[in-house]
Design a protein around this motif. Structure first.
Motif, short mmCIF file in Angstrom:
data_model
loop_
_atom_site.label_atom_id
_atom_site.label_comp_id
_atom_site.label_asym_id
_atom_site.label_seq_id
_atom_site.Cartn_x
_atom_site.Cartn_y
_atom_site.Cartn_z
N LYS A 90 9.49 9.13 4.25
CA LYS A 90 9.19 10.54 3.80
C LYS A 90 7.65 10.59 3.43
O LYS A 90 6.80 11.57 3.80
N LYS A 91 7.39 9.67 2.58
CA LYS A 91 5.90 9.24 2.02
C LYS A 91 5.03 9.16 3.06
O LYS A 91 4.01 9.68 3.27
N VAL A 92 5.58 8.18 3.87
CA VAL A 92 4.79 7.67 5.06
C VAL A 92 4.23 8.96 5.71
O VAL A 92 3.38 9.11 6.35
N ARG A 148 0.63 13.04 8.03
CA ARG A 148 0.45 14.38 8.53
C ARG A 148 -1.03 14.71 7.72
O ARG A 148 -1.62 15.70 8.48
N LYS A 149 -1.49 14.25 6.77
CA LYS A 149 -2.86 14.52 6.02
C LYS A 149 -3.82 13.75 6.85
O LYS A 149 -4.71 14.42 7.08
N THR A 150 -3.75 12.43 7.04
CA THR A 150 -4.69 11.69 7.64
C THR A 150 -4.95 11.71 9.20
O THR A 150 -5.99 11.74 9.64
N GLY A 151 -3.80 12.05 9.72
CA GLY A 151 -3.71 12.27 11.30
C GLY A 151 -4.80 13.01 11.97
O GLY A 151 -5.78 12.65 12.57
N PRO A 152 -4.89 14.14 11.44
CA PRO A 152 -5.89 15.11 11.87
C PRO A 152 -7.37 14.97 11.67
O PRO A 152 -8.00 15.29 12.56
N LEU A 153 -7.44 13.96 10.51
CA LEU A 153 -8.65 13.61 10.30
C LEU A 153 -9.35 12.55 11.17
O LEU A 153 -10.59 12.24 11.44
N LEU A 154 -8.39 11.89 11.65
CA LEU A 154 -8.78 10.76 12.58
C LEU A 154 -8.32 11.18 14.23
O LEU A 154 -8.33 9.96 14.95
N SER A 155 -7.79 12.17 14.40
CA SER A 155 -7.39 12.50 15.44
C SER A 155 -8.50 12.40 16.78
O SER A 155 -8.17 12.07 17.91
N PHE A 156 -9.90 12.44 16.26
CA PHE A 156 -10.99 12.19 17.34
C PHE A 156 -10.89 10.67 17.75
O PHE A 156 -11.07 10.45 19.12
N HIS A 178 0.92 -1.14 -0.09
CA HIS A 178 -0.23 -0.04 0.03
C HIS A 178 1.06 1.17 0.07
O HIS A 178 0.60 2.10 -0.83
N TYR A 179 1.81 1.18 0.94
CA TYR A 179 2.63 2.40 1.06
C TYR A 179 3.69 2.59 -0.13
O TYR A 179 4.24 3.59 -0.42
N MET A 180 4.11 1.44 -0.59
CA MET A 180 5.18 1.22 -1.53
C MET A 180 4.61 1.91 -2.95
O MET A 180 5.34 2.67 -3.64
N TYR A 181 3.40 1.31 -3.42
CA TYR A 181 3.02 1.79 -4.58
C TYR A 181 1.72 2.57 -4.76
O TYR A 181 1.33 3.04 -5.83
N ALA A 182 0.97 2.93 -3.80
CA ALA A 182 -0.12 3.86 -3.96
C ALA A 182 0.36 5.30 -3.85
O ALA A 182 1.50 5.56 -3.47
N THR A 183 -0.21 6.20 -4.68
CA THR A 183 0.09 7.46 -4.72
C THR A 183 0.23 8.28 -3.42
O THR A 183 -0.62 7.85 -2.46
N LEU A 184 0.68 9.43 -3.18
CA LEU A 184 0.53 10.22 -2.07
C LEU A 184 -0.81 10.68 -2.05
O LEU A 184 -1.27 10.57 -0.57
N GLU A 185 -1.31 11.06 -2.98
CA GLU A 185 -2.71 11.55 -2.83
C GLU A 185 -3.81 10.53 -2.31
O GLU A 185 -4.57 10.57 -1.40
N THR A 186 -3.61 9.03 -2.76
CA THR A 186 -4.42 8.13 -2.35
C THR A 186 -4.11 7.94 -0.92
O THR A 186 -4.92 7.45 0.06
N LEU A 187 -2.72 7.75 -0.24
CA LEU A 187 -2.28 7.43 1.10
C LEU A 187 -3.02 8.63 1.95
O LEU A 187 -2.97 8.49 3.27
#
Length: 412
Positions: free
Chosen positions: A115-117, A122-130, A68-77
């Motif tokens: 770095k990609k991870v 940084r993008k997904t963390g705030p969305l699920l911080s609750f 998932h992390y190797m091949y998915a795009t940063l936008e997807t991740l």
């Protein structure tokens, strides 16, 4: 029934009855690697026996995660789909309890661009911080237990045949988790958590202002504790009024350092498994609470991804004390897994603090907690720095110096 199956059933019962303390009509989510299915199924069964309304199992796999992390795009991740968000919201809204099975491949993410991870987190963390805020504040119960896998056991016992290494790690997990054939795990854990609670009471009575750590490996660290801090250990009372034990095993008593009042150097004494990569022989230098220098002989890229994830990941959220002469330490096994290694050694955590470590903290809003020196971050990662020669002193608010550790162990 063979010995291994009997022990596994006891561990499952321990996870559901003591760790999560599943309540009648409660929703339960089990997070399990595919290869840990034998344990996951048993935990599911025990949760239903205890009266759970519905038990969901979320399966995962280290190779799938790596792909998932190797091949998915940063936008997807960086995207959280609505169905994923709604699932997390359902858990929180229904005060579901979470049971996780720890069985990671220590090198499961080797070769992935960290770095990609980091950018994705940084993008997904705030969305699920609750979600993380809900469980880190113990609004409802959560716990974690362990199960072996071939890759993990071979890093722990590299000179053994894989089957022998698997059995050896299985036995070590059971010993560390206080699961034996001839005793009741619940009774064992009731006595154990009571002992940890009494240790916490002693530390709370001192109400230390400052802790100082020093050993011959290079650790020379001073940190202040937040005002109205609470030492805790073993089990804790959830916001829903249910007592539970978050970590199986656990040997620690822990509290909250002030995020801006940590100075000096700390040298890690055990490897850190961070997001599927091992970090070895590393250190941090703190100034006014913030990491200003760090290095590692192995896994530097992963260490950088941790420290630079966000502002809070370069500051401390937890300090934990564990005697060097402790059951897990005395196994003389380097588990290469934080759940175990952190309970064999004093440790610190970079990242988010636990609101439960301030009097009345679980009822406070984040801005009020920050006034005390509470650290916020998308992550919370423990690293170990305890040693056989670690000296720890506590300084009270009236300037009294109290020896807490001598030669790696509690003096009281």
């Amino acid at each position: 029934m063979d010995k291994k199956q009997m022990l596994l059933e006891k561990l499952a019962r321990l996870a559901a009855e003591v760790g999560a303390n599943v309540q009648k009509d409660q929703i339960v989510f089990i997070n399990s690697p595919i290869h840990a299915a034998p344990l996951a199924r048993l935990i599911q069964k025990e949760a239903y026996i205890l009266g759970a309304k519905k038990v969901y199992i979320d399966w995962n796999d280290s190779e799938v995660a790596k792909n998932h992390y190797m091949y998915a795009t940063l936008e997807t991740l960086s995207t959280i789909e609505d169905f994923q968000y709604q699932k997390m919201k359902y858990m929180v809204d229904n005060n579901a309890c979470r049971i996780s099975i720890d069985s990671r491949n220590p090198y499961g993410m080797k070769g992935v661009d960290m770095k990609k991870v980091m950018m994705a987190n940084r993008k997904t963390g705030p969305l699920l911080s609750f979600v993380s805020n809900h469980y880190s504040s113990s609004k409802s119960q959560w716990t974690i237990v362990a199960y072996p896998n071939e890759q993990w056991c071979k890093t722990v016992f590299p000179d053994m045949d894989v089957n022998e290494a698997w059995d050896k790690l299985f036995d070590a997990i059971m010993q560390a988790s206080r699961v034996t054939l001839d005793t009741d795990p619940k009774d064992n854990w009731d006595k154990h958590t009571d002992a940890l609670f009494k240790h916490s009471l002693i530390l709370n009575d001192y109400n230390f202002k400052t802790l100082k750590f020093k050993n011959n490996l290079g650790t020379d660290l001073t940190l202040d504790l937040v005002e109205n801090h609470i030492w805790a250990g073993g089990g804790e009372m959830g916001g829903n009024g249910v007592y539970f034990v978050p970590n199986i095993p656990t040997e620690e008593v822990f509290t909250m350092p002030h995020k801006d009042k940590v100075n000096g150097k700390v040298v890690a004494t055990k490897p850190l498994n961070y997001q599927g990569n091992l970090i070895k022989d590393f250190y941090f230098v703190f100034k006014d609470g913030k990491v200003v220098e760090y290095d590692a002989k192995e896994g530097l890229e992963s260490l950088k991804a941790l420290v630079e994830l966000d502002e809070g990941s370069s500051r401390l959220g937890e300090v934990a004390l564990i005697s060097n002469d402790s059951p897990i330490s005395n196994l003389n096994i380097l588990f290469n897994d934080t759940l175990f290694d952190e309970n064999a050694s004093c440790h610190l955590a970079l990242g988010n603090a636990y609101s439960m470590n301030i009097i009345g903290g679980t009822e406070m809003e984040e801005e009020e907690l920050k006034k005390y020196g509470y650290n916020t971050s998308l992550t919370h990662v423990d690293f170990m720095f305890g040693s056989s020669d670690l000296e720890v002193e506590g300084i009270t608010h009236d300037g009294k110096i109290v020896q807490i550790f001598k030669k790696g162990n509690f003096v009281f």
